[in-house]
Design an enzyme around this catalytic site. Sequence first.
Site, PDB file in Angstrom:
ATOM      1  CG  HIS A  85      11.613  73.412  33.563  1.00 20.38           C
ATOM      2  ND1 HIS A  85      12.374  74.418  33.033  1.00 20.38           N
ATOM      3  CD2 HIS A  85      10.376  73.918  33.761  1.00 20.38           C
ATOM      4  CE1 HIS A  85      11.622  75.498  32.929  1.00 20.38           C
ATOM      5  NE2 HIS A  85      10.404  75.213  33.357  1.00 20.38           N
ATOM      6  CG  ASP A 120       2.582  72.661  34.785  1.00 16.04           C
ATOM      7  OD1 ASP A 120       1.939  73.596  35.281  1.00 16.04           O
ATOM      8  OD2 ASP A 120       3.160  72.731  33.696  1.00 16.04           O
TER       9      ASP A 120
HETATM   10  N1  CMC Z   1       9.410  62.098  31.162  1.00 19.63           N
HETATM   11  C1  CMC Z   1      10.329  61.225  30.731  1.00 19.63           C
HETATM   12  N2  CMC Z   1      11.490  61.590  30.146  1.00 19.63           N
HETATM   13  C2  CMC Z   1      11.714  62.888  30.020  1.00 19.63           C
HETATM   14  C3  CMC Z   1      10.808  63.865  30.446  1.00 19.63           C
HETATM   15  C4  CMC Z   1       9.608  63.427  31.057  1.00 19.63           C
HETATM   16  N3  CMC Z   1       8.697  64.280  31.498  1.00 19.63           N
HETATM   17  N4  CMC Z   1      11.287  65.087  30.174  1.00 19.63           N
HETATM   18  C5  CMC Z   1      12.479  64.896  29.573  1.00 19.63           C
HETATM   19  N5  CMC Z   1      12.742  63.564  29.483  1.00 19.63           N
HETATM   20  C6  CMC Z   1      13.921  62.947  28.927  1.00 19.63           C
HETATM   21  C7  CMC Z   1      13.859  62.899  27.417  1.00 19.63           C
HETATM   22  O1  CMC Z   1      13.238  61.744  26.949  1.00 19.63           O
HETATM   23  C8  CMC Z   1      15.308  62.994  27.032  1.00 19.63           C
HETATM   24  O2  CMC Z   1      15.889  61.725  27.196  1.00 19.63           O
HETATM   25  P1  CMC Z   1      17.003  61.186  26.148  1.00 19.63           P
HETATM   26  O3  CMC Z   1      18.145  62.152  26.299  1.00 19.63           O
HETATM   27  O4  CMC Z   1      17.323  59.812  26.623  1.00 19.63           O
HETATM   28  O5  CMC Z   1      16.383  61.233  24.786  1.00 19.63           O
HETATM   29  C9  CMC Z   1      15.916  63.894  28.119  1.00 19.63           C
HETATM   30  O6  CMC Z   1      15.052  63.760  29.244  1.00 19.63           O
HETATM   31  C10 CMC Z   1      15.998  65.351  27.715  1.00 19.63           C
HETATM   32  O7  CMC Z   1      14.727  65.741  27.208  1.00 19.63           O
HETATM   33  P2  CMC Z   1      14.472  66.969  26.242  1.00 19.63           P
HETATM   34  O8  CMC Z   1      13.315  66.649  25.365  1.00 19.63           O
HETATM   35  O9  CMC Z   1      15.735  67.390  25.575  1.00 19.63           O
HETATM   36  O10 CMC Z   1      14.085  68.088  27.264  1.00 19.63           O
HETATM   37  P3  CMC Z   1      13.396  69.440  26.879  1.00 19.63           P
HETATM   38  O11 CMC Z   1      14.166  70.496  27.551  1.00 19.63           O
HETATM   39  O12 CMC Z   1      13.169  69.598  25.437  1.00 19.63           O
HETATM   40  O13 CMC Z   1      11.956  69.218  27.546  1.00 19.63           O
HETATM   41  C11 CMC Z   1       9.955  69.536  28.651  1.00 19.63           C
HETATM   42  C12 CMC Z   1      11.415  69.982  28.542  1.00 19.63           C
HETATM   43  C13 CMC Z   1       9.276  70.318  29.773  1.00 19.63           C
HETATM   44  C14 CMC Z   1       9.225  69.826  27.325  1.00 19.63           C
HETATM   45  C15 CMC Z   1       9.926  68.021  28.964  1.00 19.63           C
HETATM   46  O14 CMC Z   1      10.611  67.766  30.158  1.00 19.63           O
HETATM   47  C16 CMC Z   1       8.521  67.460  28.999  1.00 19.63           C
HETATM   48  O15 CMC Z   1       7.958  67.127  27.953  1.00 19.63           O
HETATM   49  N6  CMC Z   1       7.928  67.316  30.242  1.00 19.63           N
HETATM   50  C17 CMC Z   1       6.567  66.857  30.368  1.00 19.63           C
HETATM   51  C18 CMC Z   1       5.580  67.979  30.117  1.00 19.63           C
HETATM   52  C19 CMC Z   1       5.571  68.975  31.246  1.00 19.63           C
HETATM   53  O16 CMC Z   1       5.516  68.625  32.412  1.00 19.63           O
HETATM   54  N7  CMC Z   1       5.564  70.266  30.871  1.00 19.63           N
HETATM   55  C20 CMC Z   1       5.532  71.369  31.818  1.00 19.63           C
HETATM   56  C21 CMC Z   1       6.814  72.132  31.814  1.00 19.63           C
HETATM   57  S1  CMC Z   1       7.007  73.217  33.212  1.00 19.63           S
HETATM   58  C22 CMC Z   1       5.877  74.453  32.969  1.00 19.63           C
HETATM   59  C23 CMC Z   1       6.154  75.309  31.819  1.00 19.63           C
HETATM   60  O17 CMC Z   1       7.292  75.805  31.638  1.00 19.63           O
HETATM   61  O18 CMC Z   1       5.193  75.552  31.067  1.00 19.63           O
END
Ligand code: CMC
Length: 378
Positions: free
Chosen positions: A261, A315
């Site tokens: 998240h 989710d």
């Molecule tokens: N699986 C594996 N690695 C992850 C994940 C995941 N679900 N989420 C983040 N990471 C890793 C990412 O690869 C990165 O690693 P590194 O620093 O080594 O490159 C690190 O964690 C930070 O990730 P980020 O992309 O900077 O995080 P973000 O804040 O941009 O992403 C997110 C938030 C929700 C988009 C992401 O966690 C994600 O894609 N999750 C899966 C989709 C999901 O479940 N979405 C629902 C979100 S909750 C409901 C809502 O708010 O709508």
Amino acid sequence: MMVCEYKPGLEGIPAAQSSISYVDGQKGLLEYRGIRIEELAEKSTFLETAYLLIWGVLPSKEELETFEHEVRYHRRIKYRIRDMMKCFPESGHPMDALQASAAALGLFYSLRDLHNPVYIRDSVVRLIATIPTMVAAFQLMRKGNDPVRPRDDLDYSANFLYMLDEQEPDPLAARIFDICLILHVEHTMNASTFSARVTASTLTDPYAVVASAVGTLGGPLHGGANEEVIQMLEEIGSVENVRPYIENCLERKSRIMGFGHRVYKVKDPRATILQKLAEQLFEKFGYDKNYDIAQEMERVVEEKLASKGIYPNVDFYSGLVYKKMGIPTDLFTPIFAIARVAGWLAHWKEQLAENRIFRPTQVYNGLHEVTYTPIDQR
Ligand code: CMC
């Protein structure tokens, strides 16, 4: 001239001042109008929480009864909306059907009296009341059936579950569903709420505000993740496959759906509540493979990714709960929208109270002084 640093995804940049909800991502805390969600999940109902968010205070007994009554008697949708929905392709995604139907509702209410509290209340009631009916109507019509009329003797959540297949739901399932709506109703400045506020800031009507937010919610990185969680559980297929699946995802640097998240760096408090609800549901209706796979996933992801602050989000468990209730997977995100519409409307109302149209800037990184090349010389 002030030089601002460009932040992809506007991470950490405040887009509004708001008193609607508060998140502390380090502590795993979420409050609606200052009240912790754990307390609302235990003691409140979806409609009472919606009232709290939109009007800023908990309603008195009488105010709540009036609001519930108004919502109950506005549940039916116009036959023209129904006829329009009948023409939608059966294979279309229910989120697209919902977005089109919410926008179409605005065609019937073209008066835009944005500073009139009666207009605001009527719009809030109409949208909260009819969105579930639209979701259920599309579900039945895409199977070739007539939509089911809403039942005035059932409360908000029980009526929605009833409209999905014309069967009165189990009371525990209906209460758990209502709590799921409470947990999804609002979550500070997420992508769809931002979209709602940007649209609201142009002083368009609330139907356009909701339609734009529904479109934003549909993506897999936002509301669409709960659908993908079930697809992932089914693809994994067994508890033994969990570890290799996760290791493979990490090797390929692909996202594990339902985890991580932007704000929470500990377990999402909504996931903690939902996990307990899932347990109650599985205990009553029988444990299955999906439940065991989900538990194992949480264990393995924690082992591998806790150091990065990656834990289950809302989710992950909502998908599991809805699946156990027998709800089709592609309705999970529309159900998220049924809840979130009240949050979007709270932001619509707040935006109108102190409006300034959103008009951010950009960092231009293109060319200058380029001469036009005639088409036959390109
Ligand atoms: N699986 C594996 N690695 C992850 C994940 C995941 N679900 N989420 C983040 N990471 C890793 C990412 O690869 C990165 O690693 P590194 O620093 O080594 O490159 C690190 O964690 C930070 O990730 P980020 O992309 O900077 O995080 P973000 O804040 O941009 O992403 C997110 C938030 C929700 C988009 C992401 O966690 C994600 O894609 N999750 C899966 C989709 C999901 O479940 N979405 C629902 C979100 S909750 C409901 C809502 O708010 O709508």
